[in-house]
Structure formats: C-alpha cells, structure tokens
Design a protein around this motif. Structure first.
Motif, PDB file in Angstrom:
ATOM      1  N   ALA A 292       0.846  -1.197   0.000  1.00 19.46           N
ATOM      2  CA  ALA A 292       0.000   0.000   0.000  1.00 19.46           C
ATOM      3  C   ALA A 292       0.880   1.245   0.000  1.00 19.46           C
ATOM      4  O   ALA A 292       0.631   2.210  -0.734  1.00 19.46           O
ATOM      5  CB  ALA A 292      -0.922  -0.005   1.213  1.00 19.46           C
ATOM      6  N   ALA A 293       1.929   1.198   0.805  1.00 18.09           N
ATOM      7  CA  ALA A 293       2.841   2.336   0.878  1.00 18.09           C
ATOM      8  C   ALA A 293       3.548   2.545  -0.464  1.00 18.09           C
ATOM      9  O   ALA A 293       3.653   3.671  -0.958  1.00 18.09           O
ATOM     10  CB  ALA A 293       3.854   2.122   1.988  1.00 18.09           C
ATOM     11  N   LYS A 294       4.000   1.456  -1.042  1.00 19.98           N
ATOM     12  CA  LYS A 294       4.691   1.571  -2.335  1.00 19.98           C
ATOM     13  C   LYS A 294       3.780   2.167  -3.390  1.00 19.98           C
ATOM     14  O   LYS A 294       4.178   3.049  -4.145  1.00 19.98           O
ATOM     15  CB  LYS A 294       5.133   0.175  -2.809  1.00 19.98           C
ATOM     16  N   LEU A 295       2.572   1.658  -3.423  1.00 16.46           N
ATOM     17  CA  LEU A 295       1.608   2.145  -4.408  1.00 16.46           C
ATOM     18  C   LEU A 295       1.349   3.636  -4.199  1.00 16.46           C
ATOM     19  O   LEU A 295       1.374   4.432  -5.145  1.00 16.46           O
ATOM     20  CB  LEU A 295       0.306   1.341  -4.281  1.00 16.46           C
ATOM     21  N   LEU A 296       1.149   4.003  -2.958  1.00 15.70           N
ATOM     22  CA  LEU A 296       0.891   5.404  -2.653  1.00 15.70           C
ATOM     23  C   LEU A 296       2.067   6.284  -3.069  1.00 15.70           C
ATOM     24  O   LEU A 296       1.895   7.342  -3.682  1.00 15.70           O
ATOM     25  CB  LEU A 296       0.621   5.570  -1.154  1.00 15.70           C
ATOM     26  N   LEU A 297       3.248   5.811  -2.750  1.00 21.58           N
ATOM     27  CA  LEU A 297       4.451   6.560  -3.104  1.00 21.58           C
ATOM     28  C   LEU A 297       4.530   6.770  -4.612  1.00 21.58           C
ATOM     29  O   LEU A 297       4.862   7.868  -5.094  1.00 21.58           O
ATOM     30  CB  LEU A 297       5.674   5.767  -2.629  1.00 21.58           C
ATOM     31  N   ARG A 298       4.202   5.735  -5.352  1.00 19.41           N
ATOM     32  CA  ARG A 298       4.243   5.865  -6.811  1.00 19.41           C
ATOM     33  C   ARG A 298       3.240   6.920  -7.287  1.00 19.41           C
ATOM     34  O   ARG A 298       3.538   7.722  -8.161  1.00 19.41           O
ATOM     35  CB  ARG A 298       3.931   4.499  -7.462  1.00 19.41           C
ATOM     36  N   ILE A 299       2.085   6.917  -6.674  1.00 22.57           N
ATOM     37  CA  ILE A 299       1.077   7.899  -7.065  1.00 22.57           C
ATOM     38  C   ILE A 299       1.538   9.307  -6.708  1.00 22.57           C
ATOM     39  O   ILE A 299       1.425  10.239  -7.496  1.00 22.57           O
ATOM     40  CB  ILE A 299      -0.272   7.595  -6.384  1.00 22.57           C
ATOM     41  N   ILE A 300       2.093   9.434  -5.509  1.00 22.42           N
ATOM     42  CA  ILE A 300       2.568  10.743  -5.072  1.00 22.42           C
ATOM     43  C   ILE A 300       3.624  11.283  -6.031  1.00 22.42           C
ATOM     44  O   ILE A 300       3.624  12.453  -6.389  1.00 22.42           O
ATOM     45  CB  ILE A 300       3.160  10.649  -3.639  1.00 22.42           C
ATOM     46  N   LYS A 301       4.505  10.405  -6.439  1.00 22.62           N
ATOM     47  CA  LYS A 301       5.588  10.827  -7.341  1.00 22.62           C
ATOM     48  C   LYS A 301       5.148  10.841  -8.796  1.00 22.62           C
ATOM     49  O   LYS A 301       5.971  11.010  -9.681  1.00 22.62           O
ATOM     50  CB  LYS A 301       6.771   9.882  -7.178  1.00 22.62           C
ATOM     51  N   LYS A 302       3.878  10.589  -9.019  1.00 25.38           N
ATOM     52  CA  LYS A 302       3.333  10.590 -10.369  1.00 25.38           C
ATOM     53  C   LYS A 302       4.083   9.636 -11.300  1.00 25.38           C
ATOM     54  O   LYS A 302       4.330   9.951 -12.459  1.00 25.38           O
ATOM     55  CB  LYS A 302       3.334  12.002 -10.945  1.00 25.38           C
ATOM     56  N   GLN A 303       4.478   8.526 -10.758  1.00 25.32           N
ATOM     57  CA  GLN A 303       5.105   7.522 -11.602  1.00 25.32           C
ATOM     58  C   GLN A 303       4.020   6.702 -12.275  1.00 25.32           C
ATOM     59  O   GLN A 303       2.915   6.584 -11.760  1.00 25.32           O
ATOM     60  CB  GLN A 303       5.999   6.602 -10.756  1.00 25.32           C
ATOM     61  N   PRO A 304       4.336   6.140 -13.432  1.00 29.79           N
ATOM     62  CA  PRO A 304       3.330   5.330 -14.135  1.00 29.79           C
ATOM     63  C   PRO A 304       2.939   4.108 -13.319  1.00 29.79           C
ATOM     64  O   PRO A 304       3.783   3.456 -12.707  1.00 29.79           O
ATOM     65  CB  PRO A 304       4.057   4.924 -15.421  1.00 29.79           C
ATOM     66  N   LEU A 305       1.661   3.795 -13.317  1.00 28.60           N
ATOM     67  CA  LEU A 305       1.159   2.665 -12.534  1.00 28.60           C
ATOM     68  C   LEU A 305       0.833   1.489 -13.457  1.00 28.60           C
ATOM     69  O   LEU A 305       0.081   1.627 -14.410  1.00 28.60           O
ATOM     70  CB  LEU A 305      -0.126   3.069 -11.811  1.00 28.60           C
ATOM     71  N   THR A 306       1.392   0.347 -13.133  1.00 23.63           N
ATOM     72  CA  THR A 306       1.033  -0.825 -13.921  1.00 23.63           C
ATOM     73  C   THR A 306      -0.318  -1.353 -13.453  1.00 23.63           C
ATOM     74  O   THR A 306      -1.246  -1.461 -14.215  1.00 23.63           O
ATOM     75  CB  THR A 306       2.109  -1.917 -13.795  1.00 23.63           C
ATOM     76  N   GLU A 307      -0.395  -1.638 -12.188  1.00 24.10           N
ATOM     77  CA  GLU A 307      -1.672  -2.092 -11.675  1.00 24.10           C
ATOM     78  C   GLU A 307      -2.095  -1.197 -10.525  1.00 24.10           C
ATOM     79  O   GLU A 307      -1.272  -0.725  -9.758  1.00 24.10           O
ATOM     80  CB  GLU A 307      -1.593  -3.539 -11.214  1.00 24.10           C
ATOM     81  N   THR A 308      -3.372  -0.981 -10.396  1.00 28.69           N
ATOM     82  CA  THR A 308      -3.842  -0.045  -9.387  1.00 28.69           C
ATOM     83  C   THR A 308      -4.634  -0.752  -8.301  1.00 28.69           C
ATOM     84  O   THR A 308      -4.811  -0.240  -7.208  1.00 28.69           O
ATOM     85  CB  THR A 308      -4.685   1.068 -10.051  1.00 28.69           C
ATOM     86  N   ALA A 309      -5.091  -1.964  -8.572  1.00 32.80           N
ATOM     87  CA  ALA A 309      -5.794  -2.753  -7.557  1.00 32.80           C
ATOM     88  C   ALA A 309      -4.978  -4.013  -7.294  1.00 32.80           C
ATOM     89  O   ALA A 309      -5.091  -5.003  -8.003  1.00 32.80           O
ATOM     90  CB  ALA A 309      -7.192  -3.110  -8.015  1.00 32.80           C
ATOM     91  N   ILE A 310      -4.143  -3.916  -6.288  1.00 35.51           N
ATOM     92  CA  ILE A 310      -3.226  -5.014  -5.998  1.00 35.51           C
ATOM     93  C   ILE A 310      -3.880  -6.042  -5.085  1.00 35.51           C
ATOM     94  O   ILE A 310      -4.430  -5.692  -4.038  1.00 35.51           O
ATOM     95  CB  ILE A 310      -1.945  -4.481  -5.329  1.00 35.51           C
ATOM     96  N   GLN A 311      -3.832  -7.279  -5.515  1.00 31.90           N
ATOM     97  CA  GLN A 311      -4.376  -8.329  -4.655  1.00 31.90           C
ATOM     98  C   GLN A 311      -3.243  -9.263  -4.221  1.00 31.90           C
ATOM     99  O   GLN A 311      -2.530  -9.818  -5.046  1.00 31.90           O
ATOM    100  CB  GLN A 311      -5.455  -9.121  -5.382  1.00 31.90           C
ATOM    101  N   MET A 312      -3.119  -9.428  -2.918  1.00 30.49           N
ATOM    102  CA  MET A 312      -2.020 -10.231  -2.386  1.00 30.49           C
ATOM    103  C   MET A 312      -2.481 -11.676  -2.190  1.00 30.49           C
ATOM    104  O   MET A 312      -3.640 -11.931  -1.862  1.00 30.49           O
ATOM    105  CB  MET A 312      -1.564  -9.662  -1.048  1.00 30.49           C
ATOM    106  N   PRO A 313      -1.566 -12.601  -2.363  1.00 29.62           N
ATOM    107  CA  PRO A 313      -1.931 -14.008  -2.205  1.00 29.62           C
ATOM    108  C   PRO A 313      -2.076 -14.381  -0.739  1.00 29.62           C
ATOM    109  O   PRO A 313      -1.545 -13.728   0.148  1.00 29.62           O
ATOM    110  CB  PRO A 313      -0.740 -14.734  -2.814  1.00 29.62           C
ATOM    111  N   VAL A 314      -2.781 -15.456  -0.538  1.00 33.69           N
ATOM    112  CA  VAL A 314      -3.143 -15.910   0.778  1.00 33.69           C
ATOM    113  C   VAL A 314      -2.659 -17.366   0.857  1.00 33.69           C
ATOM    114  O   VAL A 314      -2.602 -18.051  -0.157  1.00 33.69           O
ATOM    115  CB  VAL A 314      -4.685 -15.735   0.830  1.00 33.69           C
TER     116      VAL A 314
END
Lengths: 329, 329
Positions: A292-314
């Motif tokens: 979540a932090a990584k994703l947020l950081l990417r958004i903050i830095k306006k870096q291109p996003l590959t996926e926006t809804a990350i689902q983690m394995p269980v």
DNA sequence: TTGAAAGCGGTACCAT
DNA sequence: ATGGTACCGCTTTCAA
C-alpha cells in the motif's frame, strides 16, 4: 532554533542561496556551498517542515486510518506501511476510526488540514464523497472501490483454502462462522468457504457472528457447542474467533484435532502460541502495508502505474488444529 | 480549497475578522459573525493547520514514540493516549523505534521539525541530550528519569505479586525468568519476584532471557524444561514468554496448573484466550497511555502539576494457570 | 552564481 | 467592532 536566516547570516549569503544548497537545486558555487554547509552544522540547523509544507502545499506526512490498532491484525499492516514510507522520508499521522463514521471523517479532515502527501485507509466507507473529492492520493486497504487504488488479499481463495483444509482432514459435520455482515472482506472468505462446502459431501451449518471482538467470540463459541455439540470441524472467520472456539473445545474436554478440527483466518502472530498451534489462512499483513505504501508513493511521485488494484496471495498454514490429509485411509 | 481570504471576500469583511470568529476571540458583531459563519459553510472552509502552526510555532500534533507497535502491549498504550488526546483536538505522529537509537533520533527530529505540541516516548534512552535540550514537553513512558514527567507502573510490586501467587499455589521448585537486562522495567519485576523467592522456603533458579520475541521465547521454553524438568512453577517476565512456556509444558503432556503453575506479566488481551487462560500481572496499558496524555496536556497548557512521576498500580489476575490458595491443606 | 522579494494561509498588534 | 499589515520560515521566480 536556528532558522534559514540565521544560517544565511552566519554564512554571509542570502536565504535564497541557503535554500538552494538545502534542496540541492539551482546553481551554487562549490565554495559557497561549503560555507553554507559549515554554517548549518555550526548552528545545528534543520529546516522547519511546517514552513516548507505551507509553501509547497504538501507535507511529508501520510495519513494512516485504521479501524483499531488494538486488533492484532493491524499493527503489522501499520509497520509494513511505516517501514516503507520511512525509506522515502515520510512519516505517519495515525488514527483509529473504530469503524465510526464520525471519527473517520474527523481524521480525514485532520489529514487535509495538515496537507498530508497521501492517505492509506482501511475503511468501511470507501465511497464517501470525502474520498472521491479528496485532493490527496488515497490507497484503500482491504477494500477495492471501482477504479480506486487499493491493496487487498484474495479472500475468496482464502475461504476456499480453509474449507478444503477442513474437508481434507475429514470433518463431516462442519460449522462455518460467518463474519460481520458489514465487512465485505469477511464475506469474501465466507463465500469462498461456502462454495467448497456446498460441493462437498458434508453436513454443515452457518453461524452468524456480529463482531470480531474477544467477548463476542467467547459467547459465540459457547453457543456453538451448545447448539451443535456434534460439530467436528469449525471454519472461523478470523483467528480470534478460532482461538475462542479452540478454547471452548478444550474446556469441554475435546481433543484437537482428533475430535474436532479448527481453522482460523489472518495468521496473527499469537496464533502460533496457542495450544495446539492454530492452523490458519495467512494474510500477508506486513506486506500488504508495504505494498500500500509503495503504491501510494508511486502515485505521489506521479510515476506510471502498472496495476492499481493489488491483490495479495493468501496461504494455508497447516499447524496442529487440522489433521493431515495423508493420514487418509 | 478555500482560504481565509476567500471567506473574507464572500462575507465582505477582512481576514482579521474571519480569524476572530474562527478563534472566537476579540470583538465581533453578532450579525457579522453570522455572515462569516455562513460564508465559511458555503465555501466549506476549514482552516489550514499548517499555516496556523507556522505562525504559532506549535502544531496540534503530538509525537508518540514506541519501541514496536507489533508487540501486543503497545497498541493499548497508543489507544489510551490517542483517545485522550483526541478529546482536546490533538493528533498523533507515530513512530516505532525498534529500540534503535538511530530511528529514535530520526523521529525526534521529525517531531521537532513538525513543531509537535508535545512528545510521549517509551524509550530506552531517556537521558539523551535530545530530550533534555528539547523545547517541546516530553512525558516518558515506562521510564522515570530523575525529575522528568513520566508514567510507569509499579514493576517491583508486580514482581512480588507474581512470586507470591506462585508460592501461595504451593510450587516448590520455581524457575524465575529474568527479562532483557537492558530493560529497567523488566529488571524491576525481576527484583520484586526475587525478593519474595529468597524469603520463601523454596528452591528456585533464574534463567536469563535475551529478548521478548516469540522466537526467543519458544527456544527459551524448550531449554527451560530440558535443564529443569522438575520445575513446578514458572514466573515469566511477560505474557509472551509465559505463553511459550505454557505451550511447551502442554506439549510435554504436563497438566496446568496441577503439575506446574505459570504466571505471566502485562495481561495482554490474548492472554485470556490461551488455554488454560493465563494468570498474570496486569499493567493497565490503556490507562497508562491515557495518563501520559493527560499529564502531557497539563504541561502543554501550563497547568499546575501535582505529581510529575505517575506510577500506576498493578494487579494480580488469577486465571487458570495458577492454583487457588484456599485449596491449601 | 547570487540576491531581493513575493507569496504560502493564517494570527495578532495597532489603528481607526 | 473592524481593517490593515507585519510576520511565522521557507521556496521560487525574476533581475542583476
């Protein structure tokens, strides 16, 4: 507390120059830089973040909204987020909502008022106008509103894994605990388990549970054995519930897992310390916070996003409250 | 985002007037106030905390420094502090030090840079220059540096209570777990227990323990029974350790509390969910957080202080891993 | 390469 | 009772 002016004075330059060396941008003569750096050290100067944030309209603070840090699942999430964010110099403003709308709104307000760089929110109200109209980037945890960045884990698969583990262990009269109806995340795992149970040749019944609290779990466990004394397998909605059921089973003199199998969900740290150690479905809480932090950081830095809804394995963690499949006849 | 200027414009007054109604000070005509309030609502205005903090040189943020929120003792502390602080409109900047000096210093720096109104710190380094030279009020948790405001619990008495419970339950060969040497708080309870043990007619030995981590506790527990198989009473340094010992005892087929009594320390929420439910010494974690917040608030508001080093009481929670005294012959 | 100065969004003093 | 304005500490044009 030394200010940029003091440094400028001590170094015999203007505040603009100090600001330049501070932010390492614009031209500044090497010799000047040295003088300025020396002055900063001499005065033990560090920049006032508040002043910075005011001008930039953005602070180095991230808002973290959690239901309740006292629930053992969340500290891990928080740590994952914190550790990742710290690497980039961000800090957390932290708040518990207790799943109360009022508190949640108050914290969102606080976050805005403090010009946070972004928000990570584990909320039951992701569709609030306050989120959609938010100027700050938001990453949702455990919720996946259409189109919004989010990190969650695969609850449906998790529920299936849990049910399969119980069935492989040859329970025939299974009780499935349905978590709080208002938590989609609890319903996902419930539905996954239900699916498997329906296709298997077993008796099963469902018990509705109102909350994840210790107290409620304890009375639910008593009720469970009172209503279905013949139960030989329990699929709990989380580890707290499973612990309560385990506890009650033991108190009634049942052997676990011989007489009754129990499986939890989450894999909170203390599940391993129960006796017998609890079999459960692991949600990678720490990693979810980190992602979540990584994703947020990417958004903050306006870096291109590959996926926006990350689902983690269980993953299924087989410990001692489920029976081994290969014991099968 | 609307600013005070926008509101002033919309209400046809100056920013000074808006500021007055905002802060409810100075004279302002009732009718004017109404107009301003209307404008604020219409524009959905809320003040920029960053700008406020800059001028006031103080924010509505409180720094909370903890060793590790992942340790079940701390979330409660955090909640206690948060709940109390929120009542007065303060929010938390939150950080985990992992007991690492470097991280601690970084967070202290962050707190200063963000002009926190105060700091609550559970630290192993209360004597740092960074604290003594701090311009912001600090309340220490679990440490009582000479003369500094602090909130702690009575570890010495806690240790005594634990030992007494074990002795009243008639254990004769007792193992006392000494917590990490660098934690004064662990040593206090150790010394309290030691004192009681020395005056009682029992055999006992001490095992040094390096840390409170799950992993270490588990190997310690194995070592304990390997070295002292005849142990019939264990005084643990915290509940995690006690859980590990309980776990290992059960694994070895011992009956608890018939064959061996075990007592923990802290009373973390999950202690009640162990089987058998763990007897322990309760530290009022939530209340400690709350008291720390109250004390800090008083200091911030420059209210007179009656006591500056608050010590909270500790209580024996008799559950099922200790035997009742009145079973005595 | 450097400096002067205009803000960022509030607060509070000083006038009126 | 209200308004004008300097200032909090920093960043960033714009000129020099």
């Amino acid at each position: 507390m030394a200010t940029i002016k003091d440094v400028a004075g001590a170094a015999g330059v203007s505040v603009a120059t100090v600001s330049r060396v501070l932010n390492d941008n614009g031209y500044v003569h090497e010799e000047t830089r040295t003088r300025v750096v020396a002055a900063m050290e001499k005065l033990n100067y560090y920049p006032n973040e508040v002043a910075r944030s005011l001008y930039k309209r953005e602070s180095r603070l991230i808002g973290l909204l959690l239901p309740d840090i006292t629930n053992p699942f969340f500290p891990q999430l928080a740590r994952g987020a914190e550790d990742e964010l710290n690497r980039e110099g961000y800090r957390l403003i932290f708040g518990n909502s207790d799943e109360e709308l009022k508190k949640e709104l108050e914290y969102l307000q606080t976050f805005k008022q403090n010009h946070v760089a972004g928000i990570i929110a584990a909320t039951n109200y992701p569709d609030l106008d306050e989120y959609s109209g938010m100027n700050h980037p938001v990453v949702f945890l455990d919720r996946t509103p259409e189109g919004a960045p989010s990190v969650s884990s695969d609850g449906h698969t998790g529920g299936k894994l849990a049910a399969e583990a119980i069935i492989h262990g040859r329970s025939k009269r299974i009780t499935l605990l349905r978590g709080p109806a208002h938590l989609p995340t609890a319903q996902d795992r419930f539905n996954g388990a239900l699916e498997v149970l329906q296709q298997a040749e077993v008796d099963f019944q469902v018990i509705e549970t109102a909350s994840f609290s210790f107290k409620d779990a304890q009375s639910m466990a008593k009720e469970l054995f009172a209503s279905y004394p013949e139960t030989d397998g329990v699929i709990a909605s989380n580890d707290i519930q499973a612990a309560a059921v385990l506890h009650e089973a033991l108190r009634r003199g049942k052997n676990v897992p011989e007489d009754i199998q129990i499986i939890g969900y989450d894999d909170i740290p203390q599940s391993e310390l129960l006796f017998p150690p609890l079999s459960t479905i692991k949600q990678p809480a720490y990693d979810m916070g980190k992602e979540a932090a990584k994703l947020l950081l990417r958004i903050i830095k306006k870096q291109p996003l590959t996926e926006t809804a990350i689902q983690m394995p269980v993953t299924y963690i087989g410990r001692k409250t489920t029976r081994k499949e290969d014991h099968d006849a």
